[in-house]
Every structure is written in structure tokens, then in C-alpha cells.
Motif scaffolding. Structure first.
Motif, mmCIF file in Angstrom:
data_model
loop_
_atom_site.group_PDB
_atom_site.id
_atom_site.type_symbol
_atom_site.label_atom_id
_atom_site.label_comp_id
_atom_site.label_asym_id
_atom_site.label_seq_id
_atom_site.Cartn_x
_atom_site.Cartn_y
_atom_site.Cartn_z
ATOM 1 N N ALA A 91 17.073 42.051 4.280
ATOM 2 C CA ALA A 91 17.170 42.577 5.653
ATOM 3 C C ALA A 91 18.217 41.812 6.470
ATOM 4 C CB ALA A 91 15.799 42.505 6.330
ATOM 5 N N GLY A 92 18.812 40.781 5.864
ATOM 6 C CA GLY A 92 19.872 40.041 6.546
ATOM 7 C C GLY A 92 19.377 38.805 7.283
ATOM 8 N N LEU A 93 18.113 38.455 7.094
ATOM 9 C CA LEU A 93 17.552 37.308 7.808
ATOM 10 C C LEU A 93 17.796 36.008 7.041
ATOM 11 C CD1 LEU A 93 14.179 39.045 8.701
ATOM 12 C CD2 LEU A 93 15.920 38.362 10.364
ATOM 13 N N TYR A 94 18.037 34.946 7.784
ATOM 14 C CA TYR A 94 18.061 33.595 7.231
ATOM 15 C C TYR A 94 16.608 33.204 7.013
ATOM 16 C CZ TYR A 94 19.074 28.570 7.013
ATOM 17 O OH TYR A 94 19.178 27.265 6.641
ATOM 18 N N VAL A 95 16.243 32.880 5.780
ATOM 19 C CA VAL A 95 14.825 32.691 5.460
ATOM 20 C C VAL A 95 14.502 31.209 5.269
ATOM 21 C CG1 VAL A 95 12.904 33.399 3.998
ATOM 22 C CG2 VAL A 95 14.869 34.926 4.289
ATOM 23 N N ASN A 96 13.579 30.747 6.090
ATOM 24 C CA ASN A 96 13.177 29.347 6.143
ATOM 25 C C ASN A 96 11.699 29.257 5.772
ATOM 26 O OD1 ASN A 96 12.841 26.670 6.860
ATOM 27 N ND2 ASN A 96 12.917 27.042 9.066
ATOM 28 N N LEU A 97 11.382 28.394 4.814
ATOM 29 C CA LEU A 97 9.985 28.219 4.385
ATOM 30 C C LEU A 97 9.446 26.927 4.990
ATOM 31 C CD1 LEU A 97 7.663 29.228 2.485
ATOM 32 C CD2 LEU A 97 8.638 27.708 0.739
ATOM 33 N N ILE A 98 8.391 27.047 5.786
ATOM 34 C CA ILE A 98 7.780 25.886 6.429
ATOM 35 C C ILE A 98 6.456 25.626 5.725
ATOM 36 C CG2 ILE A 98 6.840 24.982 8.596
ATOM 37 C CD1 ILE A 98 8.886 26.660 10.079
ATOM 38 N N THR A 99 6.403 24.534 4.965
ATOM 39 C CA THR A 99 5.307 24.390 4.001
ATOM 40 C C THR A 99 4.784 22.957 3.925
ATOM 41 O OG1 THR A 99 4.742 24.655 1.649
ATOM 42 C CG2 THR A 99 6.998 24.046 2.134
ATOM 43 N N SER A 100 3.539 22.834 3.449
ATOM 44 C CA SER A 100 2.984 21.517 3.127
ATOM 45 C C SER A 100 3.482 21.068 1.757
ATOM 46 C CB SER A 100 1.458 21.572 3.101
ATOM 47 O OG SER A 100 1.021 22.291 1.960
ATOM 48 N N ALA A 101 3.907 22.021 0.942
ATOM 49 C CA ALA A 101 4.527 21.789 -0.370
ATOM 50 C C ALA A 101 3.571 21.267 -1.436
ATOM 51 C CB ALA A 101 5.737 20.856 -0.265
ATOM 52 N N VAL A 102 2.288 21.125 -1.124
ATOM 53 C CA VAL A 102 1.413 20.507 -2.129
ATOM 54 C C VAL A 102 1.163 21.409 -3.336
ATOM 55 C CG1 VAL A 102 0.248 18.909 -0.547
ATOM 56 C CG2 VAL A 102 -0.695 21.203 -0.894
ATOM 57 N N THR A 103 1.434 22.705 -3.201
ATOM 58 C CA THR A 103 1.245 23.596 -4.357
ATOM 59 C C THR A 103 2.569 24.068 -4.949
ATOM 60 O OG1 THR A 103 1.169 25.587 -2.985
ATOM 61 C CG2 THR A 103 -0.921 24.468 -3.388
ATOM 62 N N LEU A 104 3.690 23.589 -4.395
ATOM 63 C CA LEU A 104 4.995 24.056 -4.880
ATOM 64 C C LEU A 104 5.378 23.357 -6.179
ATOM 65 C CD1 LEU A 104 7.416 24.360 -1.835
ATOM 66 C CD2 LEU A 104 6.893 26.124 -3.522
ATOM 67 N N ASP A 105 5.954 24.100 -7.097
ATOM 68 C CA ASP A 105 6.506 23.458 -8.289
ATOM 69 C C ASP A 105 7.920 23.989 -8.544
ATOM 70 O OD1 ASP A 105 6.326 25.945 -9.577
ATOM 71 O OD2 ASP A 105 4.360 25.476 -10.408
ATOM 72 N N ARG A 106 8.578 23.369 -9.501
ATOM 73 C CA ARG A 106 9.974 23.669 -9.788
ATOM 74 C C ARG A 106 10.204 25.155 -10.084
ATOM 75 N NH1 ARG A 106 14.518 20.291 -11.228
ATOM 76 N NH2 ARG A 106 16.174 21.797 -11.553
ATOM 77 N N ALA A 107 9.316 25.721 -10.898
ATOM 78 C CA ALA A 107 9.506 27.111 -11.310
ATOM 79 C C ALA A 107 9.450 28.049 -10.104
ATOM 80 C CB ALA A 107 8.442 27.502 -12.331
ATOM 81 N N ARG A 108 8.500 27.776 -9.210
ATOM 82 C CA ARG A 108 8.394 28.663 -8.051
ATOM 83 C C ARG A 108 9.582 28.455 -7.108
ATOM 84 N NH1 ARG A 108 3.408 30.237 -3.925
ATOM 85 N NH2 ARG A 108 3.847 32.460 -4.178
ATOM 86 N N LEU A 109 10.018 27.207 -6.957
ATOM 87 C CA LEU A 109 11.189 26.949 -6.111
ATOM 88 C C LEU A 109 12.415 27.701 -6.635
ATOM 89 C CD1 LEU A 109 10.642 23.170 -5.366
ATOM 90 C CD2 LEU A 109 10.858 24.988 -3.644
#
Lengths: 105, 377
Positions: free
Chosen positions: B82-100
Motif C-alpha cells: 500500500a506504500g506505507l513505511y512499515v515499522n514493527l514495535i515489539t518486545s521481541a521475546v518471540t522473534l527468531d531469525r527465520a521470522r525476521l
């Protein structure tokens, strides 16, 4: 990184600069202007700044890793302007954008 | 007559109020919205299209914890298209390399990770989750390795305010491009915990001096956004850049708010994304028009030459402290109630109640947090 000098040297013609990670150049169709977008930031570029960023920071598909000096050459040729008159302004602009985190070396 | 407002700059999309952390400084409302009521994928995608159409340039995917949404990749991809700059605001405790990597490939531009401290034990105590800090460090390094831009959101309150230098060092060490020195602002759960989180004036002065001493050497290396704690200030912040001027917020169930704390204001009616397109809600929705511009302002704002600089400060803070959301923000020393800010700050800084952790089952605001009580102090 923590061994870097306290204050960074100004951007020079021999440097290669690019948009910092997370910074994008985009046309804002609603307001009909070009902007640099970063996290929670927007910087409106006037025509001069846009051309300088395009020529020297090489964002997007045209990216070719040219040096700042080569970018200034291109601008001088494209606008048929004396190189000396352009160089100072371009370096000052790029240095300002670098200090504000929009560009990186 | 309604004047045509400037288009919005950004939308805060609260994808979910669910979160694995229990931070007592959370700005989410005390009555958290349940998972069952969350907007579905198609509705969020429509909302992104509508807000881009209305002129927004950025979307901040937030919460709660946005990563609890299994469709996060799809939402990022749609917002980017849609043309938006997308920013993820997160605690990151569930993020891993594959999902990133999937999020990066979907068009994510930037990741902001909150840090509740620089010492693991203290950070985990504030987050209310053992092991959270170590997970955040790992995820932050993976963000940078994936080629995404990283912001460290440094949560500053009484127990971390002495460690601002360590936060700067952490951000540099992680390879972040930006740090938010985020002094806690007292809304939602943070307001309920104000007496446990408020720093002393001396702590604030020392922190401020250290930040200003570090700034010159960080030029060109780290972008610093510095959110000052306003209880000790003399002039209010331009909250949200002015009501209905720059930002809008969509809650997990689709309510469209001028700011994330606006639901605390009694008598406000909020439209939802099912009522009208976002552009129409932004333009003339009752909640957006209510405090937009300067026509609503009381004296002394009305006569003030800063009225288009700070836009009267924060409506939710005016409500929390004075009992009237239409009052001058009492942070301003021109407010007749300005003295209350220092009284509250000094009283709370001297108190030491236990932390009230964020709890999704809370039904009613704890008594200390109720705005009506604050108004009669």
C-alpha cells in the motif's frame, strides 16, 4: 564501533554514502513531494536536495556505489553548472543528512 | 464549519493487546481487549489501504505484542504494497531469525525493541518475565544481521534512570541506528503504577545532564530521540504532534482513536473501522474534531503564542490531573493547576508501593489509577 572517534569527520568527496538502514526515498503522492522516511521520521526534500541524494547516495535501482565526488560530477554535467559552485553545497547537505542519521558511509 | 485537516502522517496499529510481558509501565488501557474481538487479516489490510489513501506515510505495528499475530507477515506485506513505511514495535521475546527474514522479505523497514533495563535481573523484573532480556539481546542482534534497521527503546523509570549511559552503550554494541530515551509517560498501566515508577527530580537532572553530554559524540552514529519526563517540566509536550493533526490509532477491535489513551476521556464517541473509511473518520469524526486545532482551547492557551507549537499539550494528562480533558495541560506553568504536577511527582517519587503488573483479566481500574480520584487530590 565504540572505538570510533568522538566526532565523525565531515563527508568528503572520496566517501561513498548511501541511505542508512531503515531509510527509504519515496514520492508522497498525497502531498506531491519527495521524502526520506525513517522510523517515526519524515524529511521533505526540495528539488536540490532530491537531486543531490539521487546522484550521491544512489538509492534504489540505480545504485552503483559511486563516490560523492563522482555524484557531484554528474550534477555539474546534468545542470550545466560550475562544479565548484555545487560541490560545497552538496557536501554540506550530505554531511547534515549523515549527522541526522539519514545517510551512512 | 469543519476546515479540511492536514492528512495524517502515521497510524499506530495495535494488532493485539495480548503480550507475553507484564510491564507495569504499559500504556495500554487497564481493560485490555480480548483476543476474540481482534480484527481479522482482511480488515487490517483494508484499513492499511484506507489510511494510505488518506495520505499516511507510515504504519507502526504495535500492541500489546504484534508478533502474537500469526498473520503478521501477510499484514506487513500488504501494508508495504500500500506504500506505507512499515515499522514493527515489539518486545521481541518471540522473534527468531527465520521470522525476521520472512518479515524483511515481506517489506518490513524497521524494528523497534523495548529494553526494560540493561542488567538482566532488573530488566526481567520490570518485564515480569524471566529470561526476557536475554531473548531480546539475541533478537536484536538477529535484526541487525538480517539487514533490518534497529531502534532500542530504552525504558527509563526510577529503577533504570541512573543507567542511561549503559543504554547508549547497549544500543551501540547492538548496532542500532537509533535509540529512544523513553522516560515513562503516565497513561494506562503506567498511571496506575506512577508511585512506583516516578523518578526524583535529582535523578532526572542527572539523567538529563548525561544525555546531553553524550549527544555530540553520537552524531552520525546513533539517532537519539529523547522523551523527557514532563511531570517536572514547565511547558507541555505537543502530544501526538497535536490532536488529530499527525497520528491516528486503531485498537485491536477496530476503534479509531486520536491517541492510544483517548478512551480514558469520558463522553467521547469513537467510530470503528466498520463505520466509515478511515479518511472520512480522520476528516470529520467527532472524536478527531473535538480537540483539533485551537478553537477548543481555554484560556491561557487561547491567548498563548505557543498554541500552535504545543497545541495545548496532552488531553489525557489534563484529564488525569485536573479531571477535565479540555483544560490546559497542567505541565504548563501558566495552568492554574500547575503546582499539582510537582506535588504529585514529589509525593510519588517518595513512595514505594509494589509494582502492579499488567494483567489481561483486570476488569476495573485499581482505585489509585481512577482519574476521578486524581482530580480530587
Amino acid at each position: 564501533m565504540s572505538s570510533a572517534p568522538p566526532r565523525p569527520a565531515p563527508v568528503a568527496e572520496t566517501d561513498r554514502v548511501r541511505l542508512a538502514p531503515g531509510v527509504v526515498l519515496r514520492h508522497d503522492r498525497t502531498r506531491d513531494q519527495w521524502v526520506l522516511l525513517g522510523p517515526e521520521r519524515v524529511l521533505v526534500l526540495d528539488e536540490t536536495a532530491l537531486e543531490a541524494v539521487r546522484a550521491c547516495a544512489a538509492p534504489g535501482p540505480g545504485a552503483d556505489g559511486a563516490s560523492v565526488g563522482e555524484g557531484i560530477d554528474r550534477l555539474a554535467a546534468a545542470f550545466d553548472a560550475p562544479r565548484d559552485a555545487i560541490a560545497g553545497d552538496v557536501l554540506e547537505l550530505l554531511d547534515d543528512l549523515r549527522n541526522r542519521g539519514f545517510l551512512t558511509r | 464549519m469543519t476546515r479540511e485537516p492536514e492528512p495524517p502522517f502515521a497510524m499506530l496499529a495495535e494488532l493485539s493487546h495480548r503480550c507475553p510481558l507484564r510491564c507495569p509501565y504499559c500504556s495500554n488501557p487497564l481493560a485490555l481487549e480480548p483476543a476474540a474481538g481482534e480484527l481479522d487479516t482482511a480488515t487490517w489490510c483494508r484499513v492499511f489501504d484506507e489510511v494510505a489513501e488518506a495520505g499516511a506515510l507510515q504504519v507502526h505495528l504495535s500492541g500489546g505484542e504484534p508478533c502474537v499475530r500469526r498473520d503478521l507477515e501477510e499484514l506487513v506485506a500488504h501494508a508495504a504494497r500500500a506504500g506505507l513505511y512499515v515499522n514493527l514495535i515489539t518486545s521481541a521475546v518471540t522473534l527468531d531469525r527465520a521470522r525476521l527474514e520472512r518479515l524483511r522479505d515481506a517489506g518490513l523497514s524497521h524494528v523497534q525493541i523495548s529494553f526494560q533495563g540493561t542488567e538482566p535481573a532488573e530488566a526481567d523484573r520490570i518485564a515480569g518475565m524471566p529470561g526476557a532480556h536475554a531473548r531480546k539481546l539475541r533478537a536484536a542482534r538477529e535484526v541487525v544481521e538480517t539487514g533490518l534497521a534497529l531502534t532500542v527503546n530504552a525504558v527509563i523509570q526510577r529503577s533504570t534512570i541512573e543507567r542511561v549511559d549503559a543504554f547508549f552503550d547497549l544500543a551501540l554494541d547492538l548496532g542500532a541506528g537509533r535509540i529512544e530515551i523513553a522516560n515513562v509517560q503516565y497513561y494506562g498501566w503506567a498511571l496506575a503504577n506512577r508511585a512506583a515508577l516516578m523518578p526524583t527530580r535529582d535523578q532526572l537532572v542527572r539523567m538529563d545532564r548525561r544525555v546531553k553530554e553524550r549527544l555530540p559524540s553520537l552524531k552520525g552514529r546513533l539517532v537519539v530521540d529523547y522523551v523527557v519526563p514532563d511531570y517536572y517540566a514547565h511547558r507541555p509536550k505537543a502530544c501526538m504532534g497535536g490532536w488529530g493533526r499527525r497520528f491516528l490509532n486503531v485498537t485491536p477491535t477496530g476503534k479509531v482513536l486520536p491517541c492510544h489513551a483517548a478512551e480514558t476521556i469520558p463522553g467521547m464517541v469513537f467510530e470503528t473501522v466498520f463505520d466509515r473509511p478511515l479518511g472520512a473518520i480522520w476528516r470529520d469524526g467527532a472524536a478527531f474534531v473535538r480537540y483539533r486545532g485551537t478553537d477548543w482551547m481555554p484560556s491561557p492557551c487561547r491567548e498563548c503564542d505557543r498554541k500552535e507549537a504545543d497545541w495545548g499539550g496532552c488531553r489525557c494528562q489534563a484529564l488525569a490531573i485536573t479531571g477535565d480533558a479540555g483544560a490546559t495541560d497542567p505541565v504548563c506553568d501558566l495552568s492554574p493547576l500547575h503546582h499539582r504536577m510537582a506535588e504529585i511527582a514529589e509525593r510519588d517519587a517518595a513512595a514505594d508501593p509494589p509494582l502492579l503488573y499488567r494483567d489481561p483479566t483486570a476488569k476495573a481500574p485499581p482505585a489509585e489509577a481512577a482519574p476521578a480520584r486524581a482530580a480530587h487530590r
